[in-house]
Motif scaffolding. Structure first.
Motif, PDB file in Angstrom:
ATOM      1  N   ARG A 124     -13.874   1.376  12.424  1.00  0.00           N
ATOM      2  CA  ARG A 124     -13.813   1.503  10.965  1.00  0.00           C
ATOM      3  C   ARG A 124     -15.206   1.402  10.344  1.00  0.00           C
ATOM      4  O   ARG A 124     -15.574   2.205   9.477  1.00  0.00           O
ATOM      5  CB  ARG A 124     -12.900   0.420  10.394  1.00  0.00           C
ATOM      6  CG  ARG A 124     -11.413   0.630  10.683  1.00  0.00           C
ATOM      7  CD  ARG A 124     -10.589  -0.398   9.959  1.00  0.00           C
ATOM      8  NE  ARG A 124      -9.185  -0.066   9.952  1.00  0.00           N
ATOM      9  CZ  ARG A 124      -8.265  -0.660  10.706  1.00  0.00           C
ATOM     10  NH1 ARG A 124      -8.634  -1.622  11.564  1.00  0.00           N
ATOM     11  NH2 ARG A 124      -6.997  -0.308  10.631  1.00  0.00           N
ATOM     12  N   LEU A 125     -15.978   0.400  10.771  1.00  0.00           N
ATOM     13  CA  LEU A 125     -17.317   0.259  10.220  1.00  0.00           C
ATOM     14  C   LEU A 125     -18.172   1.461  10.600  1.00  0.00           C
ATOM     15  O   LEU A 125     -18.982   1.939   9.792  1.00  0.00           O
ATOM     16  CB  LEU A 125     -17.952  -1.041  10.717  1.00  0.00           C
ATOM     17  CG  LEU A 125     -19.329  -1.359  10.131  1.00  0.00           C
ATOM     18  CD1 LEU A 125     -19.291  -1.425   8.614  1.00  0.00           C
ATOM     19  CD2 LEU A 125     -19.866  -2.668  10.716  1.00  0.00           C
ATOM     20  N   ALA A 126     -17.994   1.972  11.819  1.00  0.00           N
ATOM     21  CA  ALA A 126     -18.734   3.167  12.224  1.00  0.00           C
ATOM     22  C   ALA A 126     -18.394   4.342  11.312  1.00  0.00           C
ATOM     23  O   ALA A 126     -19.282   5.114  10.910  1.00  0.00           O
ATOM     24  CB  ALA A 126     -18.417   3.517  13.672  1.00  0.00           C
ATOM     25  N   ALA A 136      -8.540  -2.495   5.345  1.00  0.00           N
ATOM     26  CA  ALA A 136      -7.498  -2.432   6.368  1.00  0.00           C
ATOM     27  C   ALA A 136      -7.844  -3.339   7.544  1.00  0.00           C
ATOM     28  O   ALA A 136      -6.965  -3.993   8.122  1.00  0.00           O
ATOM     29  CB  ALA A 136      -7.304  -0.996   6.838  1.00  0.00           C
ATOM     30  N   PHE A 137      -9.143  -3.378   7.924  1.00  0.00           N
ATOM     31  CA  PHE A 137      -9.570  -4.349   8.943  1.00  0.00           C
ATOM     32  C   PHE A 137      -9.239  -5.755   8.489  1.00  0.00           C
ATOM     33  O   PHE A 137      -8.658  -6.553   9.247  1.00  0.00           O
ATOM     34  CB  PHE A 137     -11.073  -4.230   9.198  1.00  0.00           C
ATOM     35  CG  PHE A 137     -11.689  -5.486   9.742  1.00  0.00           C
ATOM     36  CD1 PHE A 137     -11.531  -5.842  11.064  1.00  0.00           C
ATOM     37  CD2 PHE A 137     -12.404  -6.352   8.909  1.00  0.00           C
ATOM     38  CE1 PHE A 137     -12.072  -7.022  11.574  1.00  0.00           C
ATOM     39  CE2 PHE A 137     -12.948  -7.529   9.398  1.00  0.00           C
ATOM     40  CZ  PHE A 137     -12.785  -7.865  10.738  1.00  0.00           C
ATOM     41  N   ASP A 138      -9.608  -6.095   7.258  1.00  0.00           N
ATOM     42  CA  ASP A 138      -9.363  -7.439   6.733  1.00  0.00           C
ATOM     43  C   ASP A 138      -7.874  -7.763   6.781  1.00  0.00           C
ATOM     44  O   ASP A 138      -7.454  -8.831   7.244  1.00  0.00           O
ATOM     45  CB  ASP A 138      -9.886  -7.522   5.295  1.00  0.00           C
ATOM     46  CG  ASP A 138     -10.263  -8.937   4.884  1.00  0.00           C
ATOM     47  OD1 ASP A 138      -9.907  -9.883   5.604  1.00  0.00           O
ATOM     48  OD2 ASP A 138     -10.913  -9.096   3.844  1.00  0.00           O
ATOM     49  N   GLN A 180      -6.405 -10.562   9.364  1.00  0.00           N
ATOM     50  CA  GLN A 180      -5.769 -11.729   8.774  1.00  0.00           C
ATOM     51  C   GLN A 180      -4.370 -11.907   9.364  1.00  0.00           C
ATOM     52  O   GLN A 180      -3.958 -13.027   9.676  1.00  0.00           O
ATOM     53  CB  GLN A 180      -5.676 -11.584   7.254  1.00  0.00           C
ATOM     54  CG  GLN A 180      -6.984 -11.791   6.510  1.00  0.00           C
ATOM     55  CD  GLN A 180      -6.792 -11.708   5.015  1.00  0.00           C
ATOM     56  OE1 GLN A 180      -5.856 -12.278   4.474  1.00  0.00           O
ATOM     57  NE2 GLN A 180      -7.672 -10.984   4.335  1.00  0.00           N
ATOM     58  N   PHE A 181      -3.653 -10.805   9.508  1.00  0.00           N
ATOM     59  CA  PHE A 181      -2.325 -10.853  10.122  1.00  0.00           C
ATOM     60  C   PHE A 181      -2.424 -11.402  11.546  1.00  0.00           C
ATOM     61  O   PHE A 181      -1.644 -12.271  11.952  1.00  0.00           O
ATOM     62  CB  PHE A 181      -1.713  -9.451  10.124  1.00  0.00           C
ATOM     63  CG  PHE A 181      -0.376  -9.361  10.789  1.00  0.00           C
ATOM     64  CD1 PHE A 181       0.790  -9.640  10.090  1.00  0.00           C
ATOM     65  CD2 PHE A 181      -0.274  -8.994  12.133  1.00  0.00           C
ATOM     66  CE1 PHE A 181       2.040  -9.557  10.712  1.00  0.00           C
ATOM     67  CE2 PHE A 181       0.967  -8.913  12.761  1.00  0.00           C
ATOM     68  CZ  PHE A 181       2.126  -9.192  12.045  1.00  0.00           C
ATOM     69  N   GLY A 182      -3.407 -10.887  12.325  1.00  0.00           N
ATOM     70  CA  GLY A 182      -3.579 -11.371  13.682  1.00  0.00           C
ATOM     71  C   GLY A 182      -3.964 -12.834  13.734  1.00  0.00           C
ATOM     72  O   GLY A 182      -3.466 -13.595  14.572  1.00  0.00           O
ATOM     73  N   GLU A 241      -8.600   6.220   6.504  1.00  0.00           N
ATOM     74  CA  GLU A 241      -8.917   5.685   5.180  1.00  0.00           C
ATOM     75  C   GLU A 241      -8.295   4.313   4.928  1.00  0.00           C
ATOM     76  O   GLU A 241      -8.492   3.736   3.856  1.00  0.00           O
ATOM     77  CB  GLU A 241      -8.463   6.676   4.112  1.00  0.00           C
ATOM     78  CG  GLU A 241      -9.227   7.994   4.159  1.00  0.00           C
ATOM     79  CD  GLU A 241      -8.766   8.988   3.112  1.00  0.00           C
ATOM     80  OE1 GLU A 241      -7.770   8.692   2.397  1.00  0.00           O
ATOM     81  OE2 GLU A 241      -9.392  10.057   2.997  1.00  0.00           O
ATOM     82  N   GLY A 242      -7.539   3.784   5.899  1.00  0.00           N
ATOM     83  CA  GLY A 242      -6.962   2.451   5.750  1.00  0.00           C
ATOM     84  C   GLY A 242      -5.743   2.406   4.853  1.00  0.00           C
ATOM     85  O   GLY A 242      -5.451   1.369   4.261  1.00  0.00           O
TER      86      GLY A 242
END
Length: 517
Positions: A330-332, A346-348, A352-354, A514-515
């Motif tokens: 995603r950052l890439a 979406a990463f966040d 957070q879920f994990g 795009e998350g």
């Protein structure tokens, strides 16, 4: 022989002579998570600079249990095979209550996976392999004895003030990733703190070197006769090193408990009066806590700097590699201008879920090991009493339920009748192929995986068509004759169909990038 802690060379950074051009990504911390983060970004063509205040690998074994999913991630960035070759492979765990075995589990009961269920390998070896890979990669600038002493943020970048043996300099980066551990200085510099629970419980970790013939299994005891009223754990590591964890209780003095004259008699009660040498000793406190948000402006927190859990369950290092897995692609995409910054939300959300799933299971493990007097203790003791008599009680025995990748709650296309193991949000299960392994064939971008049919050509993804095999049918088809899967760059299933068109796949790919899933 004990590990040889050789210092890595310090090199005078260019920022001491003249201002450095702004970097795309700066990473604070050259532990397993920071190093893996840099190597993952490099897989996507993104350069980074890593700064670390130390010049040796971590002292003591620390994280030792590396899960199948972590080994798959490490394999993707180039060191998985070394870890498996050096490590102690295991999949069976045994649990005792006093002198009676009450529960045994097999973490990988089926064949047909490249990586084993778990490998025990001291953290210093994993760091050594990662450092060698990073130093050999032209996209990674690894700087030892570079300590972050201040962090500032602007709208479109972050600035770190770095202290070195030759003076201070400023390091600018579009994105700064904090991989600097549970006591993260970067987190403190930004005035952030964890939410969560601190348990009033302490455990002793002792690594001992001895010649023994214990099997390659995880052994856990509730209230053993050699350590009455408490819990204990035994793990085998390479080089004749054994990890022993002993519950101490809250009303103990950590400094006193670290002294050899107190540790050695405790160890003798576990392994008997045999020749052994203390290799490393530590005392830790249970805590299950995390930041409210892992993305803080232009600073992203990854691994223990973002969340901490009790060591039982091997969720610390493995959870951190899960962060790397979810962030890298995603950052890439954001850095290359192929995805909006909103993709990082979406990463966040996913991590957070994990983290919450890890915290939930870790907290349950802690309470099962250290129940409060009253109902909690009555329940725990009843479960242990029943576990070796009736099947239904055995899954309730919680001696640190072990790390496994979470299944993200994606809103994505999903055909009915396909196997649960490969549903959207799950890591695509590996399977043997005629010329290798499925995960090896997925690459580092999006993949349209077709099993038993032609693979549609979709812009922005590679097409991979495979014939049906028993393992692929069991893990991807169920009762269907064919299926098409969209696999994300982190090898997570983004969507799946038994019938679809190119437009549907392209829409799912765009939403994932795009998350919006």
């Amino acid at each position: 022989m004990p590990y040889d802690y050789k210092p890595y060379a310090y090199h005078r950074p260019p920022g001491l002579t003249a201002p450095e051009p702004r970097h795309k990504v700066a990473i604070v911390g050259a532990g397993p998570i920071g190093l893996a983060m840099a190597l993952e970004l490099a897989q996507h063509g993104v350069p980074s600079v890593i700064v670390d205040d130390n010049d040796v690998v971590s002292v003591g074994s620390r994280a030792i249990c590396w899960s199948k999913r972590s080994l798959e991630i490490l394999d993707r960035i180039g060191i998985g095979a070394r870890c498996v070759e050096k490590g102690v492979t295991w999949k069976v765990g045994r649990t005792w209550h006093r002198d009676r075995e009450v529960f045994t589990f097999d973490l990988l009961p089926e064949d047909g996976h490249k990586m084993p269920a778990f490998v025990n390998l001291q953290q210093y070896y994993v760091e050594e392999y990662l450092i060698e890979a990073a130093q050999a990669n032209a996209l990674i600038d690894l700087r030892f004895r570079n300590r972050v002493k201040a962090v500032e943020q602007a709208a479109d970048h972050a600035v770190a003030v770095i202290e070195t043996p030759d003076g201070d300099y400023r390091l600018e980066a579009d994105w700064l990733i904090a991989c600097d551990g549970a006591r993260s200085p970067v987190r403190a510099m930004l005035g952030l703190d964890f939410d969560g629970e601190l348990f009033e419980e302490r455990f002793l970790i002792a690594d001992i070197e001895m010649a023994a013939d214990f099997p390659s299994e995880r052994w856990f005891w509730f209230e053993p006769t050699f350590h009455p009223g408490q819990s204990a754990l035994l793990h085998k590591q390479p080089d004749n090193i054994y990890r022993i964890d002993l519950q101490l209780g809250w009303n103990t003095d950590p400094e006193e408990e670290r002294k050899p004259e107190r540790v050695i008699p405790r160890i003798e009660k576990v392994v008997g009066h045999r020749d052994f040498r203390l290799d490393w000793v530590s005392v830790y406190t249970f805590q299950c806590r995390r930041l409210r948000n892992f993305v803080q402006g232009r600073v992203i927190f990854v691994g223990d700097s973002a969340h901490v859990v009790s060591p039982f369950g091997a969720r610390g290092g493995n959870g951190g590699l899960g962060d790397v897995d979810a962030l890298g692609w995603r950052l890439a995409g954001v850095v290359r201008g192929e995805a909006p910054e909103a993709a990082l939300a979406a990463f966040d959300r996913e991590r957070q879920f994990g983290a919450d799933e890890n915290i939930l299971n870790s907290a349950r493990s802690t309470r099962f090991m250290s129940p409060e007097d009253g109902v909690e203790r009555l329940f725990r003791d009843a479960v242990l009493h029943l576990a070796n008599r009736v099947d239904f009680a055995r899954p309730m025995v919680n001696s640190g339920r072990l790390s496994r990748p979470c299944v993200y709650p994606l809103v994505a296309p999903d055909a009915t009748g396909l196997p649960e193991v490969s549903r959207p949000g799950a890591v695509a299960p590996d399977a043997p192929l005629a010329d290798g392994w499925l995960l090896e064939r997925l690459g580092v971008g999006f993949t349209v995986l077709a099993i038993g049919c032609a693979a549609p050509e979709v812009p922005g993804a590679r097409a991979l068509a495979l014939p049906v095999t028993p393992e692929l049918a069991a893990r991807y088809l169920g009762g269907a004759g064919a299926a098409v899967y969209l696999i994300r760059p982190d090898q997570v299933v983004a969507a799946r169909w038994t019938a679809c068109g190119v437009e549907e796949i392209a829409a799912a790919l765009t939403a994932s990038r795009e998350g919006r899933t």
